[in-house]
Design a protein around this motif. Structure first.
Motif, PDB file in Angstrom:
ATOM      1  N   ASN A 227       0.860  -1.192   0.000  1.00  0.00           N
ATOM      2  CA  ASN A 227       0.000   0.000   0.000  1.00  0.00           C
ATOM      3  C   ASN A 227       0.894   1.240   0.000  1.00  0.00           C
ATOM      4  OD1 ASN A 227      -1.659   2.193   0.687  1.00  0.00           O
ATOM      5  ND2 ASN A 227      -3.049   0.893   1.894  1.00  0.00           N
ATOM      6  N   PRO A 228       0.938   2.006  -1.087  1.00  0.00           N
ATOM      7  CA  PRO A 228       1.812   3.180  -1.156  1.00  0.00           C
ATOM      8  C   PRO A 228       1.569   4.211  -0.048  1.00  0.00           C
ATOM      9  CG  PRO A 228       1.061   2.605  -3.345  1.00  0.00           C
ATOM     10  CD  PRO A 228       0.277   1.742  -2.382  1.00  0.00           C
ATOM     11  N   ILE A 229       0.338   4.296   0.468  1.00  0.00           N
ATOM     12  CA  ILE A 229       0.091   5.244   1.556  1.00  0.00           C
ATOM     13  C   ILE A 229       0.827   4.807   2.819  1.00  0.00           C
ATOM     14  CG2 ILE A 229      -1.657   6.188   3.111  1.00  0.00           C
ATOM     15  CD1 ILE A 229      -3.601   6.257   0.831  1.00  0.00           C
ATOM     16  N   ARG A 230       0.822   3.516   3.108  1.00  0.00           N
ATOM     17  CA  ARG A 230       1.565   3.030   4.279  1.00  0.00           C
ATOM     18  C   ARG A 230       3.066   3.276   4.106  1.00  0.00           C
ATOM     19  NH1 ARG A 230       0.260  -3.042   5.174  1.00  0.00           N
ATOM     20  NH2 ARG A 230       1.958  -2.748   6.684  1.00  0.00           N
ATOM     21  N   VAL A 231       3.564   3.066   2.912  1.00  0.00           N
ATOM     22  CA  VAL A 231       4.987   3.305   2.639  1.00  0.00           C
ATOM     23  C   VAL A 231       5.313   4.776   2.853  1.00  0.00           C
ATOM     24  CG1 VAL A 231       6.785   3.247   0.865  1.00  0.00           C
ATOM     25  CG2 VAL A 231       5.114   1.374   1.028  1.00  0.00           C
ATOM     26  N   LEU A 232       4.466   5.641   2.297  1.00  0.00           N
ATOM     27  CA  LEU A 232       4.691   7.077   2.431  1.00  0.00           C
ATOM     28  C   LEU A 232       4.632   7.501   3.898  1.00  0.00           C
ATOM     29  CD1 LEU A 232       4.994   9.865   1.080  1.00  0.00           C
ATOM     30  CD2 LEU A 232       2.503   9.961   0.945  1.00  0.00           C
ATOM     31  N   ALA A 233       3.685   6.950   4.654  1.00  0.00           N
ATOM     32  CA  ALA A 233       3.549   7.305   6.065  1.00  0.00           C
ATOM     33  C   ALA A 233       4.804   6.945   6.851  1.00  0.00           C
ATOM     34  CB  ALA A 233       2.324   6.621   6.668  1.00  0.00           C
ATOM     35  N   ARG A 234       5.389   5.763   6.566  1.00  0.00           N
ATOM     36  CA  ARG A 234       6.628   5.362   7.239  1.00  0.00           C
ATOM     37  C   ARG A 234       7.767   6.319   6.904  1.00  0.00           C
ATOM     38  NH1 ARG A 234       8.888   1.187   5.284  1.00  0.00           N
ATOM     39  NH2 ARG A 234      10.318   0.903   7.037  1.00  0.00           N
ATOM     40  N   ILE A 235       7.878   6.689   5.650  1.00  0.00           N
ATOM     41  CA  ILE A 235       8.952   7.594   5.214  1.00  0.00           C
ATOM     42  C   ILE A 235       8.839   8.935   5.918  1.00  0.00           C
ATOM     43  CG2 ILE A 235       9.769   8.944   3.244  1.00  0.00           C
ATOM     44  CD1 ILE A 235       9.089   6.468   1.497  1.00  0.00           C
ATOM     45  N   ILE A 236       7.622   9.480   5.977  1.00  0.00           N
ATOM     46  CA  ILE A 236       7.413  10.783   6.606  1.00  0.00           C
ATOM     47  C   ILE A 236       7.665  10.705   8.101  1.00  0.00           C
ATOM     48  CG2 ILE A 236       5.647  12.496   7.180  1.00  0.00           C
ATOM     49  CD1 ILE A 236       4.443  12.006   4.405  1.00  0.00           C
ATOM     50  N   ALA A 237       7.166   9.647   8.743  1.00  0.00           N
ATOM     51  CA  ALA A 237       7.332   9.521  10.193  1.00  0.00           C
ATOM     52  C   ALA A 237       8.804   9.434  10.578  1.00  0.00           C
ATOM     53  CB  ALA A 237       6.585   8.302  10.697  1.00  0.00           C
ATOM     54  N   ALA A 238       9.617   8.876   9.712  1.00  0.00           N
ATOM     55  CA  ALA A 238      11.034   8.692  10.032  1.00  0.00           C
ATOM     56  C   ALA A 238      11.869   9.954   9.821  1.00  0.00           C
ATOM     57  CB  ALA A 238      11.616   7.554   9.196  1.00  0.00           C
ATOM     58  N   LEU A 239      11.260  11.035   9.361  1.00  0.00           N
ATOM     59  CA  LEU A 239      12.003  12.276   9.127  1.00  0.00           C
ATOM     60  C   LEU A 239      12.345  13.012  10.420  1.00  0.00           C
ATOM     61  CD1 LEU A 239      10.144  13.659   5.986  1.00  0.00           C
ATOM     62  CD2 LEU A 239      12.552  12.958   6.095  1.00  0.00           C
ATOM     63  N   HIS A 240      11.647  12.714  11.513  1.00  0.00           N
ATOM     64  CA  HIS A 240      11.903  13.372  12.796  1.00  0.00           C
ATOM     65  C   HIS A 240      12.065  12.332  13.894  1.00  0.00           C
ATOM     66  CE1 HIS A 240       9.795  16.502  10.443  1.00  0.00           C
ATOM     67  NE2 HIS A 240      10.512  17.361  11.147  1.00  0.00           N
ATOM     68  N   ASP A 241      12.878  12.662  14.907  1.00  0.00           N
ATOM     69  CA  ASP A 241      12.980  11.785  16.068  1.00  0.00           C
ATOM     70  C   ASP A 241      11.983  12.236  17.141  1.00  0.00           C
ATOM     71  OD1 ASP A 241      14.070  13.951  17.469  1.00  0.00           O
ATOM     72  OD2 ASP A 241      16.133  13.214  17.335  1.00  0.00           O
ATOM     73  N   ASP A 242      12.027  11.606  18.280  1.00  0.00           N
ATOM     74  CA  ASP A 242      11.053  11.897  19.329  1.00  0.00           C
ATOM     75  C   ASP A 242      11.245  13.276  19.963  1.00  0.00           C
ATOM     76  OD1 ASP A 242       9.902   9.442  18.922  1.00  0.00           O
ATOM     77  OD2 ASP A 242      10.981   8.457  20.565  1.00  0.00           O
ATOM     78  N   HIS A 243      12.373  13.929  19.676  1.00  0.00           N
ATOM     79  CA  HIS A 243      12.655  15.254  20.238  1.00  0.00           C
ATOM     80  C   HIS A 243      12.453  16.367  19.220  1.00  0.00           C
ATOM     81  CE1 HIS A 243      14.244  13.246  23.791  1.00  0.00           C
ATOM     82  NE2 HIS A 243      14.969  12.491  22.991  1.00  0.00           N
TER      83      HIS A 243
END
Length: 460
Positions: A227-243
């Motif tokens: 699912n390309p939306i799930r792939v895109l969501a993972r990519i975007i979420a990984a752009l920032h850390d918890d801080h």
């Protein structure tokens, strides 16, 4: 040449100066609309005539493949200063939201004071004319300007400035100066003037991730099909850390810490972070956990998602696995960050997280470095003191969260720094219906430029 009679002349001439500004505002110089091409030429011609009436005898309309530039020179002694402003304006739509016709300007009373209402009042005709009127007053009193002044008025700022860089390159020798002056910024607050010394750069990226060759029924393919939306969501979420920090390798290379002196100046501004966020319905700061809001806006880089698309988003519900998902992502840059390295790091991040059966297309949307002014040049502190003498509160060196490309072009194409001094207020509604410019900003803006010209000329 003494300053006091120049300030007195400005005070006495305010009504006439306001009338001149409104005459310029009546010209609908909308640069984005081909229907207003002749209006842009008319605005340029109006400015040429006005500059010549002051004493800029060689003022001229300089035609380009787009809308004209206006140039002129005056003065024989002192430092060489180049003043930049733009005479084009945004479209006035939606017209039904204007309380008065956008190109029939007027002075009206409001609870906060008298304002000049109409399109271009604040962005940028009112700001541009503060400098013109300061020059008019100097010449009226002393017969000349205290410094050598060149003028560059642009007619395409609101439509991407396609003719600007070629014009700068073709006329570099004539335009190059000791310092550029730009009036397209604002006050920190109504009583606190500001010199903008840091402008963030910008990188824009659009990505389109493709999985299956068509949209799929989620009941028949959900699970085994990517699912390309799930792939895109993972990519975007990984752009920032918890801080709240951006995770791209090398992203913070070239990001400086602000000096203790500048930090103290910013703390002295009394910026209310709670009110700033509360004004847009928020209460908790996001972003880098160990940074103040002002620091994040003015002096720190960011990575933000500006738009996401994919699948079915219409009314009702459709159980579909989309063939594609896309996002638009922007990076605001500071210090010496390299736009091309940021772009390359982002694309490598995306590629590294693509699963089998997915491909990605990249579309770049501009890349410009940050602009940082050399505030150790004594001219900046001299101008700050001149501004402080005019306004209730001392002037401050501030940053800007957005980007003003002309300052970067002056540095890269002409090799000179820019001093950005403006008198707009946050509630001026620029680019929106019912744009206005406080009459106080116009009046004190003229006086401010008169003071700045005086001190820059004095220090040589």
């Amino acid at each position: 040449m003494t300053l006091d009679p120049v300030l007195a002349r400005i005070d006495a001439d305010l009504e006439a100066a306001t009338a001149r500004l409104m005459a310029l505002m009546r010209i609908p110089s909308i640069s984005t609309d081909p229907a207003n091409r002749d209006d842009c030429r008319a605005a340029a011609d109006w400015l040429v005539d006005d500059l010549r009436s002051i004493g800029f005898s060689n003022a001229a309309r300089r035609d380009t493949p787009g809308h004209p530039m206006v140039t002129g020179n005056m003065g024989e002694n002192g430092p060489q200063l180049l003043f930049y402003g733009h005479y084009d304006v945004q479209p006035a739509d939606p017209l039904e939201l204007w309380k008065t016709p956008p190109f029939e300007p007027s002075v009206e009373d409001t609870p906060a004071g008298r304002v000049i209402r109409g399109r271009g009042a604040s962005d940028d005709k009112g700001q541009l004319m503060t400098f013109v009127e300061a020059c008019r007053a100097w010449v009226a009193v002393h017969g000349q300007l205290p410094a050598r002044v060149s003028i560059l008025f642009e007619g395409e700022e609101e439509s991407g400035s396609p003719s600007l860089v070629p014009f700068l390159r073709e006329n570099a020798d004539a335009l190059r100066a000791d310092l550029a002056l730009i009036c397209d910024t604002g006050l920190f607050d109504r009583d606190t003037p500001a010199i903008t010394t840091m402008l963030r750069g910008l990188v824009g990226e659009e990505i389109v991730i493709t999985g299956p060759d068509r949209d799929l029924h989620s009941g028949a393919y959900g699970g085994p099909a990517v699912n390309p939306i799930r792939v895109l969501a993972r990519i975007i979420a990984a752009l920032h850390d918890d801080h709240g920090r951006v995770t791209l390798p090398g992203f913070y290379d070239g990001v400086p810490e602000i000096t203790p002196e500048l930090r103290a100046q910013w703390e002295g501004l009394g910026f209310d972070e709670g009110a700033f966020l509360g004004g847009v319905g928020l209460s908790h700061p996001a972003g880098e956990a160990d940074r103040t809001a002002l620091e994040m806006i003015w002096a720190r880089p960011t990575c933000e998602v500006n738009g996401i698309a994919g699948g079915y988003a219409g009314a009702g519900f459709k159980t579909v696995l989309p063939s594609q998902a896309s996002a638009k992502i922007s990076f605001r840059l500071v210090g010496q960050q390299d736009p091309q390295k940021i772009r390359a790091a982002f694309r490598a991040h995306v590629q590294s997280m693509l699963p089998p059966d997915c491909t990605v297309d990249f579309y770049g949307h501009g890349a410009a470095p940050a602009s940082v002014m050399a505030t150790d040049d004594p001219a900046f502190e001299t101008a700050r003191q001149a501004l402080s003498a005019e306004w209730p509160n001392p002037a401050a060196f501030v940053g800007a969260g957005g980007s003003i490309p002309i300052a970067g072009y002056f540095k890269t194409e002409l090799g000179m720094d820019s001093m950005l001094v403006g008198f707009a207020n946050d509630d001026d509604l620029i680019h929106s219906p019912n744009e206005k410019y406080d009459l106080r900003s116009f009046h004190k803006g003229i006086r401010s430029w008169a003071r700045i010209l005086a001190v820059l000329a004095e220090r040589g």
